[in-house]
Design a protein around this motif. Structure first.
Motif, PDB file in Angstrom:
ATOM      1  N   ASN A 182       0.808  -1.227   0.000  1.00  0.00           N
ATOM      2  CA  ASN A 182       0.000   0.000   0.000  1.00  0.00           C
ATOM      3  C   ASN A 182       0.837   1.270   0.000  1.00  0.00           C
ATOM      4  O   ASN A 182       0.475   2.267   0.634  1.00  0.00           O
ATOM      5  N   THR A 183       1.954   1.246  -0.700  1.00  0.00           N
ATOM      6  CA  THR A 183       2.768   2.463  -0.839  1.00  0.00           C
ATOM      7  C   THR A 183       2.697   3.028  -2.248  1.00  0.00           C
ATOM      8  O   THR A 183       3.083   4.167  -2.472  1.00  0.00           O
ATOM      9  N   VAL A 184       2.210   2.210  -3.188  1.00  0.00           N
ATOM     10  CA  VAL A 184       2.109   2.617  -4.584  1.00  0.00           C
ATOM     11  C   VAL A 184       0.753   2.160  -5.115  1.00  0.00           C
ATOM     12  O   VAL A 184       0.315   1.042  -4.831  1.00  0.00           O
ATOM     13  N   VAL A 185       0.085   3.022  -5.874  1.00  0.00           N
ATOM     14  CA  VAL A 185      -1.214   2.673  -6.463  1.00  0.00           C
ATOM     15  C   VAL A 185      -1.049   1.464  -7.384  1.00  0.00           C
ATOM     16  O   VAL A 185      -0.071   1.371  -8.135  1.00  0.00           O
ATOM     17  N   LYS A 186      -2.012   0.563  -7.331  1.00  0.00           N
ATOM     18  CA  LYS A 186      -1.947  -0.699  -8.080  1.00  0.00           C
ATOM     19  C   LYS A 186      -1.682  -0.475  -9.575  1.00  0.00           C
ATOM     20  O   LYS A 186      -0.937  -1.233 -10.202  1.00  0.00           O
ATOM     21  N   ASN A 187      -2.304   0.555 -10.155  1.00  0.00           N
ATOM     22  CA  ASN A 187      -2.135   0.827 -11.587  1.00  0.00           C
ATOM     23  C   ASN A 187      -0.700   1.184 -11.963  1.00  0.00           C
ATOM     24  O   ASN A 187      -0.346   1.153 -13.142  1.00  0.00           O
ATOM     25  N   CYS A 188       0.107   1.560 -10.974  1.00  0.00           N
ATOM     26  CA  CYS A 188       1.503   1.949 -11.239  1.00  0.00           C
ATOM     27  C   CYS A 188       2.474   0.797 -11.023  1.00  0.00           C
ATOM     28  O   CYS A 188       3.691   0.995 -11.038  1.00  0.00           O
ATOM     29  N   ILE A 189       1.945  -0.406 -10.796  1.00  0.00           N
ATOM     30  CA  ILE A 189       2.788  -1.590 -10.586  1.00  0.00           C
ATOM     31  C   ILE A 189       2.563  -2.555 -11.746  1.00  0.00           C
ATOM     32  O   ILE A 189       1.435  -2.936 -12.044  1.00  0.00           O
ATOM     33  N   VAL A 190       3.645  -2.923 -12.412  1.00  0.00           N
ATOM     34  CA  VAL A 190       3.557  -3.776 -13.605  1.00  0.00           C
ATOM     35  C   VAL A 190       4.488  -4.981 -13.438  1.00  0.00           C
ATOM     36  O   VAL A 190       5.606  -4.843 -12.934  1.00  0.00           O
ATOM     37  N   ASP A 191       4.027  -6.132 -13.869  1.00  0.00           N
ATOM     38  CA  ASP A 191       4.866  -7.347 -13.860  1.00  0.00           C
ATOM     39  C   ASP A 191       6.033  -7.125 -14.818  1.00  0.00           C
ATOM     40  O   ASP A 191       5.835  -6.840 -15.998  1.00  0.00           O
ATOM     41  N   ARG A 192       7.251  -7.233 -14.288  1.00  0.00           N
ATOM     42  CA  ARG A 192       8.431  -6.934 -15.097  1.00  0.00           C
ATOM     43  C   ARG A 192       8.584  -7.884 -16.296  1.00  0.00           C
ATOM     44  O   ARG A 192       9.277  -7.588 -17.244  1.00  0.00           O
ATOM     45  N   GLY A 193       7.888  -9.012 -16.269  1.00  0.00           N
ATOM     46  CA  GLY A 193       7.929  -9.955 -17.375  1.00  0.00           C
ATOM     47  C   GLY A 193       7.404  -9.360 -18.677  1.00  0.00           C
ATOM     48  O   GLY A 193       7.707  -9.868 -19.757  1.00  0.00           O
ATOM     49  N   VAL A 194       6.648  -8.264 -18.570  1.00  0.00           N
ATOM     50  CA  VAL A 194       6.097  -7.630 -19.776  1.00  0.00           C
ATOM     51  C   VAL A 194       7.208  -7.142 -20.698  1.00  0.00           C
ATOM     52  O   VAL A 194       7.025  -7.069 -21.918  1.00  0.00           O
ATOM     53  N   MET A 195       8.372  -6.845 -20.127  1.00  0.00           N
ATOM     54  CA  MET A 195       9.499  -6.357 -20.930  1.00  0.00           C
ATOM     55  C   MET A 195      10.036  -7.452 -21.860  1.00  0.00           C
ATOM     56  O   MET A 195      10.706  -7.170 -22.846  1.00  0.00           O
ATOM     57  N   ASP A 196       9.752  -8.710 -21.526  1.00  0.00           N
ATOM     58  CA  ASP A 196      10.236  -9.833 -22.334  1.00  0.00           C
ATOM     59  C   ASP A 196       9.152 -10.410 -23.248  1.00  0.00           C
ATOM     60  O   ASP A 196       9.426 -11.316 -24.025  1.00  0.00           O
ATOM     61  N   LYS A 197       7.946  -9.885 -23.124  1.00  0.00           N
ATOM     62  CA  LYS A 197       6.831 -10.426 -23.910  1.00  0.00           C
ATOM     63  C   LYS A 197       6.855  -9.867 -25.330  1.00  0.00           C
ATOM     64  O   LYS A 197       7.569  -8.919 -25.642  1.00  0.00           O
ATOM     65  N   SER A 198       6.010 -10.452 -26.156  1.00  0.00           N
ATOM     66  CA  SER A 198       5.805  -9.916 -27.507  1.00  0.00           C
ATOM     67  C   SER A 198       4.301  -9.895 -27.744  1.00  0.00           C
ATOM     68  O   SER A 198       3.524 -10.369 -26.918  1.00  0.00           O
ATOM     69  N   GLY A 199       3.898  -9.334 -28.864  1.00  0.00           N
ATOM     70  CA  GLY A 199       2.477  -9.314 -29.181  1.00  0.00           C
ATOM     71  C   GLY A 199       1.715  -8.233 -28.439  1.00  0.00           C
ATOM     72  O   GLY A 199       2.259  -7.206 -28.038  1.00  0.00           O
ATOM     73  N   THR A 200       0.433  -8.512 -28.206  1.00  0.00           N
ATOM     74  CA  THR A 200      -0.491  -7.512 -27.660  1.00  0.00           C
ATOM     75  C   THR A 200      -0.063  -6.972 -26.310  1.00  0.00           C
ATOM     76  O   THR A 200      -0.141  -5.763 -26.063  1.00  0.00           O
TER      77      THR A 200
END
Length: 202
Positions: A95-113
């Protein structure tokens, strides 16, 4: 190009991230190792429009990602910051950062949509930041002119001070005379205190 800062304790894949984002018109720039004030100065000096911050920073940093996030939130109002983490649930539960501002770092390795949507979010964040900064500059110019001409309202004086502080944090405005920012109420109070001092010193 959209200018996005990046701070992480592990940069093994950074060259890959830089290339992938560059293809989406996003310039990923790695922040230096240093204390939070050093990172803040680097952001301002490099005109960074959005920050990606790793959640778990290792020993060379004196802070974790959420602490840097909170610091930048206070010091550079309006700068979009995103926490990248493999532990999204733990980060949200803090509860120190709003949920919308937290992203799974795996997205940097993904492709597509999923990766496309992440890039779109970064672009939109920088666009909102630039739009708001330009609004502040316009408002500051308008209110500063009114103040210089002596026809500014008290509530506008407060707004001028607020906007000045925001733009000052980004190095967008020079120091101006404290006298110019003083309100008529302050001037009147100074006059009363001056007279009171004279009476007490007699």
């Amino acid at each position: 190009m959209y200018k996005v800062g990046y701070i992480d304790d592990e940069n093994d894949l950074i060259s890959d991230y830089i290339k992938r984002l560059e293809r989406r018109d996003i310039e990923l720039i790695v922040a230096p190792v240093g204390d939070m004030a050093t990172v803040k100065k680097w952001i301002v000096d490099n005109n960074i429009e959005c920050m990606l911050i790793d959640y778990q920073l290792k020993a060379e940093y004196e802070y974790v990602g959420t602490e840097l996030f909170s610091y930048l939130y206070d010091e550079l109002p309006g700068l979009p910051c995103i926490i990248l983490t493999s532990f999204t649930d733990s980060s949200v539960n803090e509860n120190t950062v709003v949920k919308n501002c937290i992203v799974d770092r795996g997205v940097m390795d993904k492709s597509g949509t999923e990766f496309d949507e992440f890039c779109d979010m970064l672009k939109q964040s920088t666009e909102v930041f630039k739009t708001n900064k330009n609004k502040y500059i316009s408002k500051y110019t308008e209110l500063y002119k009114k103040k210089s001409e002596g026809n500014i309202l008290p509530e506008e004086e407060e707004e001028l001070l607020t906007v000045f502080k925001i733009l000052k944090s980004y190095g967008e405005v020079d120091d101006i005379s404290a006298q110019l920012l003083k309100t008529k109420v302050d001037d009147a109070l100074d006059a009363v205190l001056g007279k009171l001092d004279e009476l007490l010193n007699k």
